[in-house]
Scaffold this active site. Sequence first.
Site, PDB file in Angstrom:
ATOM      1  N   ASN A 210       0.851  -1.201   0.000  1.00  0.00           N
ATOM      2  CA  ASN A 210       0.000   0.000   0.000  1.00  0.00           C
ATOM      3  C   ASN A 210       0.883   1.246   0.000  1.00  0.00           C
ATOM      4  O   ASN A 210       2.111   1.153   0.047  1.00  0.00           O
ATOM      5  CB  ASN A 210      -0.954  -0.019   1.206  1.00  0.00           C
ATOM      6  CG  ASN A 210      -0.200  -0.079   2.508  1.00  0.00           C
ATOM      7  OD1 ASN A 210       0.554   0.830   2.839  1.00  0.00           O
ATOM      8  ND2 ASN A 210      -0.378  -1.172   3.264  1.00  0.00           N
ATOM      9  N   LYS A 289       9.391 -17.059 -10.444  1.00  0.00           N
ATOM     10  CA  LYS A 289       8.617 -15.934 -10.982  1.00  0.00           C
ATOM     11  C   LYS A 289       7.439 -16.481 -11.806  1.00  0.00           C
ATOM     12  O   LYS A 289       7.631 -17.357 -12.662  1.00  0.00           O
ATOM     13  CB  LYS A 289       9.543 -15.095 -11.874  1.00  0.00           C
ATOM     14  CG  LYS A 289       8.888 -13.845 -12.370  1.00  0.00           C
ATOM     15  CD  LYS A 289       9.823 -13.068 -13.277  1.00  0.00           C
ATOM     16  CE  LYS A 289       9.005 -12.069 -14.067  1.00  0.00           C
ATOM     17  NZ  LYS A 289       9.670 -11.649 -15.283  1.00  0.00           N
ATOM     18  N   PRO A 307      -2.126 -11.845  10.417  1.00  0.00           N
ATOM     19  CA  PRO A 307      -2.395 -11.666  11.849  1.00  0.00           C
ATOM     20  C   PRO A 307      -2.604 -10.192  12.167  1.00  0.00           C
ATOM     21  O   PRO A 307      -2.022  -9.323  11.514  1.00  0.00           O
ATOM     22  CB  PRO A 307      -1.109 -12.169  12.515  1.00  0.00           C
ATOM     23  CG  PRO A 307      -0.067 -12.140  11.445  1.00  0.00           C
ATOM     24  CD  PRO A 307      -0.776 -12.320  10.140  1.00  0.00           C
ATOM     25  N   PHE A 325      -3.916   3.217  15.577  1.00  0.00           N
ATOM     26  CA  PHE A 325      -4.416   4.258  14.675  1.00  0.00           C
ATOM     27  C   PHE A 325      -5.640   3.716  13.949  1.00  0.00           C
ATOM     28  O   PHE A 325      -5.727   2.510  13.709  1.00  0.00           O
ATOM     29  CB  PHE A 325      -3.337   4.640  13.650  1.00  0.00           C
ATOM     30  CG  PHE A 325      -2.409   5.701  14.153  1.00  0.00           C
ATOM     31  CD1 PHE A 325      -1.503   5.431  15.171  1.00  0.00           C
ATOM     32  CD2 PHE A 325      -2.444   6.984  13.617  1.00  0.00           C
ATOM     33  CE1 PHE A 325      -0.649   6.416  15.646  1.00  0.00           C
ATOM     34  CE2 PHE A 325      -1.590   7.976  14.087  1.00  0.00           C
ATOM     35  CZ  PHE A 325      -0.700   7.695  15.100  1.00  0.00           C
ATOM     36  N   LYS A 339     -13.257   0.264  17.754  1.00  0.00           N
ATOM     37  CA  LYS A 339     -11.929  -0.353  17.615  1.00  0.00           C
ATOM     38  C   LYS A 339     -11.194  -0.392  18.963  1.00  0.00           C
ATOM     39  O   LYS A 339     -10.471  -1.342  19.264  1.00  0.00           O
ATOM     40  CB  LYS A 339     -11.104   0.442  16.596  1.00  0.00           C
ATOM     41  CG  LYS A 339     -10.497  -0.422  15.513  1.00  0.00           C
ATOM     42  CD  LYS A 339      -9.958   0.393  14.357  1.00  0.00           C
ATOM     43  CE  LYS A 339     -10.756   0.096  13.094  1.00  0.00           C
ATOM     44  NZ  LYS A 339     -10.234   0.809  11.920  1.00  0.00           N
ATOM     45  N   LYS A 343     -10.132  -4.007  20.054  1.00  0.00           N
ATOM     46  CA  LYS A 343      -8.712  -4.376  20.105  1.00  0.00           C
ATOM     47  C   LYS A 343      -8.162  -4.324  21.532  1.00  0.00           C
ATOM     48  O   LYS A 343      -7.034  -4.728  21.786  1.00  0.00           O
ATOM     49  CB  LYS A 343      -7.890  -3.478  19.182  1.00  0.00           C
ATOM     50  CG  LYS A 343      -8.317  -3.592  17.713  1.00  0.00           C
ATOM     51  CD  LYS A 343      -7.192  -3.313  16.736  1.00  0.00           C
ATOM     52  CE  LYS A 343      -7.701  -3.375  15.304  1.00  0.00           C
ATOM     53  NZ  LYS A 343      -6.633  -3.497  14.302  1.00  0.00           N
TER      54      LYS A 343
HETATM   55  N1  CTP Z   1      -3.092  -3.222  12.715  1.00  0.00           N
HETATM   56  C1  CTP Z   1      -2.180  -4.229  13.038  1.00  0.00           C
HETATM   57  N2  CTP Z   1      -2.173  -5.400  12.337  1.00  0.00           N
HETATM   58  C2  CTP Z   1      -3.046  -5.605  11.328  1.00  0.00           C
HETATM   59  C3  CTP Z   1      -3.975  -4.594  10.993  1.00  0.00           C
HETATM   60  C4  CTP Z   1      -3.976  -3.419  11.694  1.00  0.00           C
HETATM   61  O1  CTP Z   1      -1.370  -4.034  13.957  1.00  0.00           O
HETATM   62  N3  CTP Z   1      -3.003  -6.745  10.668  1.00  0.00           N
HETATM   63  C5  CTP Z   1      -3.113  -1.987  13.491  1.00  0.00           C
HETATM   64  C6  CTP Z   1      -2.762  -0.747  12.692  1.00  0.00           C
HETATM   65  O2  CTP Z   1      -1.375  -0.476  12.767  1.00  0.00           O
HETATM   66  C7  CTP Z   1      -3.592   0.323  13.393  1.00  0.00           C
HETATM   67  C8  CTP Z   1      -4.806  -0.420  13.891  1.00  0.00           C
HETATM   68  O3  CTP Z   1      -4.428  -1.794  13.939  1.00  0.00           O
HETATM   69  O4  CTP Z   1      -2.947   0.834  14.538  1.00  0.00           O
HETATM   70  C9  CTP Z   1      -6.072  -0.256  13.102  1.00  0.00           C
HETATM   71  O5  CTP Z   1      -5.945  -0.735  11.827  1.00  0.00           O
HETATM   72  P1  CTP Z   1      -7.158  -0.741  10.798  1.00  0.00           P
HETATM   73  O6  CTP Z   1      -6.696  -1.461   9.575  1.00  0.00           O
HETATM   74  O7  CTP Z   1      -7.680   0.636  10.626  1.00  0.00           O
HETATM   75  O8  CTP Z   1      -8.233  -1.549  11.575  1.00  0.00           O
HETATM   76  P2  CTP Z   1      -8.873  -2.936  11.291  1.00  0.00           P
HETATM   77  O9  CTP Z   1      -8.846  -3.676  12.572  1.00  0.00           O
HETATM   78  O10 CTP Z   1      -8.227  -3.597  10.132  1.00  0.00           O
HETATM   79  O11 CTP Z   1     -10.365  -2.552  10.992  1.00  0.00           O
HETATM   80  P3  CTP Z   1     -11.087  -2.145   9.615  1.00  0.00           P
HETATM   81  O12 CTP Z   1     -10.176  -2.516   8.476  1.00  0.00           O
HETATM   82  O13 CTP Z   1     -12.325  -2.923   9.697  1.00  0.00           O
HETATM   83  O14 CTP Z   1     -11.319  -0.670   9.718  1.00  0.00           O
END
Ligand code: CTP
Length: 401
Positions: A210, A289, A307, A325, A339, A343
């Site tokens: 990304n 490849k 994970p 975040f 969240k 979390k």
């Molecule tokens: N994060 C993480 N590991 C992942 C996904 C996310 O540690 N596999 C952490 C990000 O660094 C951030 C937070 O979780 O601090 C929120 O990530 P986000 O992608 O916005 O949340 P999701 O739980 O994936 O929820 P959604 O995609 O449904 O908004």
Amino acid sequence: MGRLRNKHIILAISGGIAAYKSAELVRLLVKTGAQVQVVMTSGATEFITPLTLQALSGNPVHQHLLNPQAEAGMGHIQLARWADLLVIAPASANVISRLAQGQANDLLTTLCLATHAPVLLAPAMNQAMWHDQATQANVQILIDRGLQMHGPAQGEQACGDVGAGRMLEPNEILTALETQFDQGLLVDKTLVITAGPTREAIDPVRYVSNHSSGKMGYAIAQAARDQGAKVILISGPTQLPIPDGVTFVAVQSAQNMLDASIKAVAAADFFIATAAVADYRPAKVSEQKLKKQNSDHGLTLEMVQNPDILASMVQRFPKAVHIGFAAETEDIIAHAQDKLVRKGVSMIIANDVSKPGIGFNSDNNQVSLVTADDVQKLPLLSKPQLARQLVEAISHISHKA
Ligand code: CTP
């Protein structure tokens, strides 16, 4: 006597009518117990005399880069090393432009290149000059390099215009200088920060990733280091320089980031997850490849979920303070609160990524700090400025814990 007592401050004055206010700044600095060396550009001497500043600072004023007599005293490199802080007040459009180009054609610009001390600028100029695209582009370059802009303020100008361009008042500049030495909020604390994107391999040459720049995480790492923390920065691939004084762990995939986090967070007080972790990875990484198929069919990749690193750290190391975040496009606060609970973290830093110019891959950010009992909306700030505020907020959570 405050935080500036015995600190070595270089006050660099460039040419502008606001230079007369710098005399008052010298007086205030000396009063707080700081040691002050004044540097003037030739333009500055048109507005205020070196003698005034010498009398107020108690030191000869430095004006020339290649003056054998001055170099025999405190030469420019020695002066650059002496400084704990370099403040340019007023910073004219010309000085900002020369700094943006990395010029070293007078004492002031040379010192800025040679010093390792933080450099603060208090811009002052006509409002149209401040708003000009060239000036704004130069200002952004300097902010990206970690120089700090304080002001300009809005108001009536010496030229009769009204708008942004007035130098901050000397007492406001003094406050900005004092906050630079606000160190110690995180002494004896260890912070682990994840930053940047992850890369999920498809085959030896391709990956899914990304656009995360890593800027927010790196800025937090620097701000936490400045508050005395031991910082471990676990980063996916970015274009950013590794911050000084930080333990850096380079990773590629979410699984690598998880492994590095488990190792680091075991002995940490804080875990701050700024990384844009790929939610999914290809189910199988091809050893060779992948070759183009001679058919009308496209390529279908099967993806499996990665994970959740943040949730995993909360489960494994519940004693640490965990901060996440949340990048959202609607119902920002409600999603962030959800969240927070889901979390199990102490704080979610929420930002609206639907707004142009903030958040993902940009230089500025505007966030809300969401905790179990509070929502605090912060103003639009550059990422380094925001990082300093976040680190302060985070340090208060530790005091509660
Ligand atoms: N994060 C993480 N590991 C992942 C996904 C996310 O540690 N596999 C952490 C990000 O660094 C951030 C937070 O979780 O601090 C929120 O990530 P986000 O992608 O916005 O949340 P999701 O739980 O994936 O929820 P959604 O995609 O449904 O908004």
